[in-house]
Write a protein that holds these residues in place. Structure first.
Motif, PDB file in Angstrom:
ATOM      1  N   SER A  33       1.083  -1.581   0.077  1.00  0.00           N
ATOM      2  CA  SER A  33      -0.233  -0.181  -0.396  1.00  0.00           C
ATOM      3  C   SER A  33       0.555   1.269   0.472  1.00  0.00           C
ATOM      4  N   GLY A  34       2.404   0.962  -0.011  1.00  0.00           N
ATOM      5  CA  GLY A  34       3.232   2.219   0.237  1.00  0.00           C
ATOM      6  C   GLY A  34       2.394   2.935  -1.165  1.00  0.00           C
ATOM      7  N   GLY A  35       3.424   4.238  -0.933  1.00  0.00           N
ATOM      8  CA  GLY A  35       3.318   5.267  -2.272  1.00  0.00           C
ATOM      9  C   GLY A  35       4.420   5.354  -3.804  1.00  0.00           C
ATOM     10  N   LEU A  36       5.083   5.962  -4.359  1.00  0.00           N
ATOM     11  CA  LEU A  36       5.319   6.113  -5.134  1.00  0.00           C
ATOM     12  C   LEU A  36       7.451   6.474  -4.721  1.00  0.00           C
ATOM     13  N   ARG A  37       6.856   7.235  -3.468  1.00  0.00           N
ATOM     14  CA  ARG A  37       8.112   7.711  -2.733  1.00  0.00           C
ATOM     15  C   ARG A  37       8.455   6.291  -1.891  1.00  0.00           C
ATOM     16  N   ALA A  38       7.631   5.603  -1.847  1.00  0.00           N
ATOM     17  CA  ALA A  38       8.717   4.367  -0.739  1.00  0.00           C
ATOM     18  C   ALA A  38       9.347   3.760  -1.781  1.00  0.00           C
ATOM     19  N   THR A  39       8.744   3.595  -2.972  1.00  0.00           N
ATOM     20  CA  THR A  39      10.227   3.029  -4.520  1.00  0.00           C
ATOM     21  C   THR A  39      11.462   4.077  -4.508  1.00  0.00           C
ATOM     22  N   LEU A  40      10.806   5.100  -4.213  1.00  0.00           N
ATOM     23  CA  LEU A  40      12.220   6.271  -4.919  1.00  0.00           C
ATOM     24  C   LEU A  40      13.113   6.116  -3.110  1.00  0.00           C
ATOM     25  N   ARG A  41      12.855   5.645  -2.215  1.00  0.00           N
ATOM     26  CA  ARG A  41      13.664   5.681  -0.858  1.00  0.00           C
ATOM     27  C   ARG A  41      14.046   4.421  -1.708  1.00  0.00           C
ATOM     28  N   LEU A 153      22.908  -0.025 -29.832  1.00  0.00           N
ATOM     29  CA  LEU A 153      22.741   0.576 -28.582  1.00  0.00           C
ATOM     30  C   LEU A 153      21.658   0.314 -27.434  1.00  0.00           C
ATOM     31  N   THR A 154      20.797   0.922 -28.116  1.00  0.00           N
ATOM     32  CA  THR A 154      19.276   1.273 -27.776  1.00  0.00           C
ATOM     33  C   THR A 154      19.297   0.073 -27.333  1.00  0.00           C
ATOM     34  N   GLY A 155      19.251  -1.201 -28.304  1.00  0.00           N
ATOM     35  CA  GLY A 155      18.335  -2.644 -28.505  1.00  0.00           C
ATOM     36  C   GLY A 155      19.283  -3.204 -26.890  1.00  0.00           C
ATOM     37  N   LEU A 156      20.304  -3.046 -27.076  1.00  0.00           N
ATOM     38  CA  LEU A 156      21.028  -3.871 -25.449  1.00  0.00           C
ATOM     39  C   LEU A 156      20.317  -3.182 -24.304  1.00  0.00           C
ATOM     40  N   PHE A 157      19.981  -1.173 -24.309  1.00  0.00           N
ATOM     41  CA  PHE A 157      19.937  -0.974 -23.227  1.00  0.00           C
ATOM     42  C   PHE A 157      18.979  -1.553 -22.531  1.00  0.00           C
ATOM     43  N   ILE A 158      18.232  -1.518 -23.532  1.00  0.00           N
ATOM     44  CA  ILE A 158      16.108  -1.801 -22.919  1.00  0.00           C
ATOM     45  C   ILE A 158      15.978  -2.438 -22.767  1.00  0.00           C
ATOM     46  N   PRO A 159      16.307  -4.473 -22.789  1.00  0.00           N
ATOM     47  CA  PRO A 159      16.231  -5.233 -22.422  1.00  0.00           C
ATOM     48  C   PRO A 159      16.650  -5.062 -21.289  1.00  0.00           C
ATOM     49  N   ALA A 160      18.103  -4.405 -20.544  1.00  0.00           N
ATOM     50  CA  ALA A 160      19.047  -4.442 -20.241  1.00  0.00           C
ATOM     51  C   ALA A 160      18.694  -3.577 -18.361  1.00  0.00           C
ATOM     52  N   ARG A 161      17.707  -3.061 -19.190  1.00  0.00           N
ATOM     53  CA  ARG A 161      17.408  -1.539 -18.322  1.00  0.00           C
ATOM     54  C   ARG A 161      15.874  -2.545 -17.114  1.00  0.00           C
ATOM     55  N   GLN A 162      15.674  -3.497 -18.400  1.00  0.00           N
ATOM     56  CA  GLN A 162      14.235  -4.383 -17.806  1.00  0.00           C
ATOM     57  C   GLN A 162      14.431  -5.514 -16.877  1.00  0.00           C
ATOM     58  N   ALA A 163      16.372  -6.038 -16.878  1.00  0.00           N
ATOM     59  CA  ALA A 163      16.077  -6.849 -16.563  1.00  0.00           C
ATOM     60  C   ALA A 163      16.690  -6.462 -15.288  1.00  0.00           C
ATOM     61  N   ALA A 164      17.362  -5.411 -14.932  1.00  0.00           N
ATOM     62  CA  ALA A 164      18.511  -4.684 -13.666  1.00  0.00           C
ATOM     63  C   ALA A 164      16.775  -4.352 -12.316  1.00  0.00           C
ATOM     64  N   LEU A 165      15.606  -3.497 -13.412  1.00  0.00           N
ATOM     65  CA  LEU A 165      14.846  -3.069 -12.606  1.00  0.00           C
ATOM     66  C   LEU A 165      14.275  -4.270 -11.482  1.00  0.00           C
ATOM     67  N   PRO A 166      13.901  -5.192 -11.505  1.00  0.00           N
ATOM     68  CA  PRO A 166      13.477  -6.197 -10.140  1.00  0.00           C
ATOM     69  C   PRO A 166      14.999  -6.401  -9.233  1.00  0.00           C
ATOM     70  N   MET A 167      15.739  -6.124  -9.998  1.00  0.00           N
ATOM     71  CA  MET A 167      17.366  -6.329  -8.969  1.00  0.00           C
ATOM     72  C   MET A 167      17.947  -5.005  -7.974  1.00  0.00           C
ATOM     73  N   LEU A 168      17.120  -3.937  -8.681  1.00  0.00           N
ATOM     74  CA  LEU A 168      16.938  -2.688  -7.777  1.00  0.00           C
ATOM     75  C   LEU A 168      15.615  -2.652  -6.557  1.00  0.00           C
ATOM     76  N   VAL A 169      14.198  -3.191  -7.257  1.00  0.00           N
ATOM     77  CA  VAL A 169      13.386  -2.747  -6.149  1.00  0.00           C
ATOM     78  C   VAL A 169      12.928  -4.095  -5.740  1.00  0.00           C
ATOM     79  N   PRO A 170      12.469  -4.557  -4.129  1.00  0.00           N
ATOM     80  CA  PRO A 170      11.718  -5.730  -4.059  1.00  0.00           C
ATOM     81  C   PRO A 170      10.442  -5.995  -4.807  1.00  0.00           C
ATOM     82  N   ARG A 171      10.171  -7.304  -4.768  1.00  0.00           N
ATOM     83  CA  ARG A 171       9.260  -7.640  -5.934  1.00  0.00           C
ATOM     84  C   ARG A 171       7.913  -7.064  -5.568  1.00  0.00           C
ATOM     85  N   ASP A 172       7.169  -6.702  -4.716  1.00  0.00           N
ATOM     86  CA  ASP A 172       6.144  -5.257  -4.455  1.00  0.00           C
ATOM     87  C   ASP A 172       6.608  -4.079  -4.613  1.00  0.00           C
ATOM     88  N   HIS A 173       7.352  -3.954  -5.568  1.00  0.00           N
ATOM     89  CA  HIS A 173       7.571  -1.997  -5.909  1.00  0.00           C
ATOM     90  C   HIS A 173       7.528  -2.834  -7.691  1.00  0.00           C
TER      91      HIS A 173
END
Length: 464
Positions: A33-41, A153-173
């Motif tokens: 139930s936390g907001g977007l600010r919780a993710t930005l922490r 390079l954009t084609g490399l960046f986008i999948p890498a960013r999408q793959a990295a995001l779950p490693m930077l925030v918890p699953r419920d974020h």
């Protein structure tokens, strides 16, 4: 803290065995139930997010400068998107399509932070090289080589960013993280208007330089990320208990991929029909008292409608980020595809400007509620060590879908034959039919919410 991901392994002709894979992610300090600010922490995610806001804005400067460079300032609003523009778009998209398996393999076997870092740095360098090549008077056909390299390079960046995001925030974020990344895209669209004005005032050189500076800022922010973004090894340590997770199926993953690809195709078809309809059918004369004599009311009306669509996208982003009960509904992307189709169909039947604004708002909101939950669910349910391959292949399919839509509209024959009103109605009905097809194909799989805990059991596949 370790949280689980799943991967797929064959277990006979009628079943998929669900296996867990550990992924190190930051601990969740608050409930869903936390907001977007919780993710930005989560500091490293915020670094990536801030870099993407600036980088995506610079990317719009790069795109506008390219189109202006190849097309010049003549040709008219509707006539400019012709053969030369198609060459630019094709060169920028073709390499991620051809090299999708290689891109996915790189993202899933190498440090994703390094891929992000070098891809952004490379795009900034290419923007500077394009500026130098343009200043040196090199032929435009030669510049397409740089366009293709930047697209790779954009084609490399986008999948890498999408793959990295779950490693930077918890699953419920994950939904909130993707919502915030969508905000970066909204900021980029606003920067696009600034880019067009800058090119008109000072030429392409400023825009290429602005793009390079945006990529440089993003490179610095990625360099400051301290979280390890190495691909997740398959399997848990022997003494590590597995976290119960929801039951994804290969069918569900394919459904999400094909739904977003289909939506890319219909939106690619939508843009020229919408632009023509806004310019010819929708009455924007009420804007004239507010404009200078030099400003075209038709063009200003189109800009306002696009702005309202962006506001709708922002509303969809807030809804996904702040109301998880809605964002985690399995049926949401399919329902929103139908809503987008209904708004498009009605838009083709209206000439009133106020009604068009309302419909554009709903279309933008539906767009956010299709893409954000779909991306988050793919990140949640696909094994971490396979994120690169999934998102690289989806990007390739999306590029193919967009190029197919571009090819259908390239000579303007559809508009001349049927008109924008009829084509928008057809496109809206086609989207509704697509949504119904996905709905009946998925059946009971669209009931309830995803992300809840469940015991892992084999899941039956549809007959082969």
């Amino acid at each position: 803290m370790l949280s689980a991901r799943v991967s797929f392994a064959p277990a006979g002709p009628d079943f998929i065995a669900l296996q867990s894979a550990a992924m190190a992610v930051p601990p969740s300090t608050d409930s869903r139930s936390g907001g977007l600010r919780a993710t930005l922490r989560h500091g490293d995610f915020t670094k990536l997010w801030l870099g993407q806001i600036v980088s995506s804005s610079g990317d719009r400067f790069y795109q506008f400068a390219l189109l202006h460079l190849f097309l010049g300032s003549t040709g008219g609003f509707m006539g400019s998107f012709g053969r030369d523009a198609a060459r630019v778009v094709f060169c920028g998209m073709i390499l991620p399509v051809v090299l999708a398996p290689w891109i996915g393999h790189q993202v899933d076997t190498h440090d994703r932070r390094k891929i992000l870092l070098w891809a952004e740095a490379g795009r900034g360098l290419i923007a500077l090289l394009l500026l130098l090549a343009w200043a040196a008077g090199l032929p435009l056909s030669f510049l397409l080589i740089f366009v293709a390299a930047s697209g790779l390079l954009t084609g490399l960046f986008i999948p890498a960013r999408q793959a990295a995001l779950p490693m930077l925030v918890p699953r419920d974020h994950l939904v909130r993280g993707n919502a915030l990344m969508t905000f970066a895209g909204i900021a980029a669209e606003l920067a696009g208007a600034t880019a067009g004005l800058a090119i008109a005032l000072v030429g392409e050189s400023f825009s290429f330089l602005a793009a390079a500076l945006g990529y440089a800022f993003s490179t610095v922010m990625i360099f400051r990320i301290r979280t390890q973004l190495l691909p997740t090894p398959a399997g848990h340590p022997a003494d590590e208990p597995e976290t119960p997770i929801a039951q994804p199926t290969l069918f569900t993953v394919r459904l999400l991929v094909w739904l977003t690809v289909a939506f890319t195709f219909v939106t690619g078809l939508f843009l020229p029909f919408f632009a023509q309809h806004a310019a010819v059918e929708i009455d924007s004369s009420w804007l004239k008292p507010w404009l200078s004599q030099r400003t075209d009311a038709t063009f200003a009306g189109l800009v306002v409608l696009l702005g309202v669509t962006g506001i709708g996208l922002f509303a969809g982003m807030l809804t996904a980020g702040k109301i998880p009960r809605i964002a985690h509904q399995r049926a949401l992307p399919v329902l929103m595809l139908a809503v987008w189709g209904a708004a498009t169909w009605k838009l083709g039947a209206t000439t009133a400007y106020a009604s068009a604004c309302v419909l554009c708002f709903f279309a933008g909101c539906a767009t956010g509620l299709i893409t954000i939950p779909a991306d988050a669910r793919l990140q949640h349910e696909v094994a971490g060590e396979r994120h690169g391959r999934v998102f690289a292949r989806r990007l390739a399919l999306s590029n193919i879908a967009f190029l197919a839509g571009l090819a259908l509209n390239l000579n303007g024959q559809l508009l001349r034959t049927f008109g924008s009103e009829t084509m928008l109605k057809y496109l809206g009905l086609f989207s509704i039919v697509l949504a119904l097809g996905f709905w009946f194909a998925a059946g009971k799989r669209l009931r309830g919410c995803w992300g809840s805990t469940a015991v892992e059991v084999p899941v039956p596949l549809s007959p082969r």
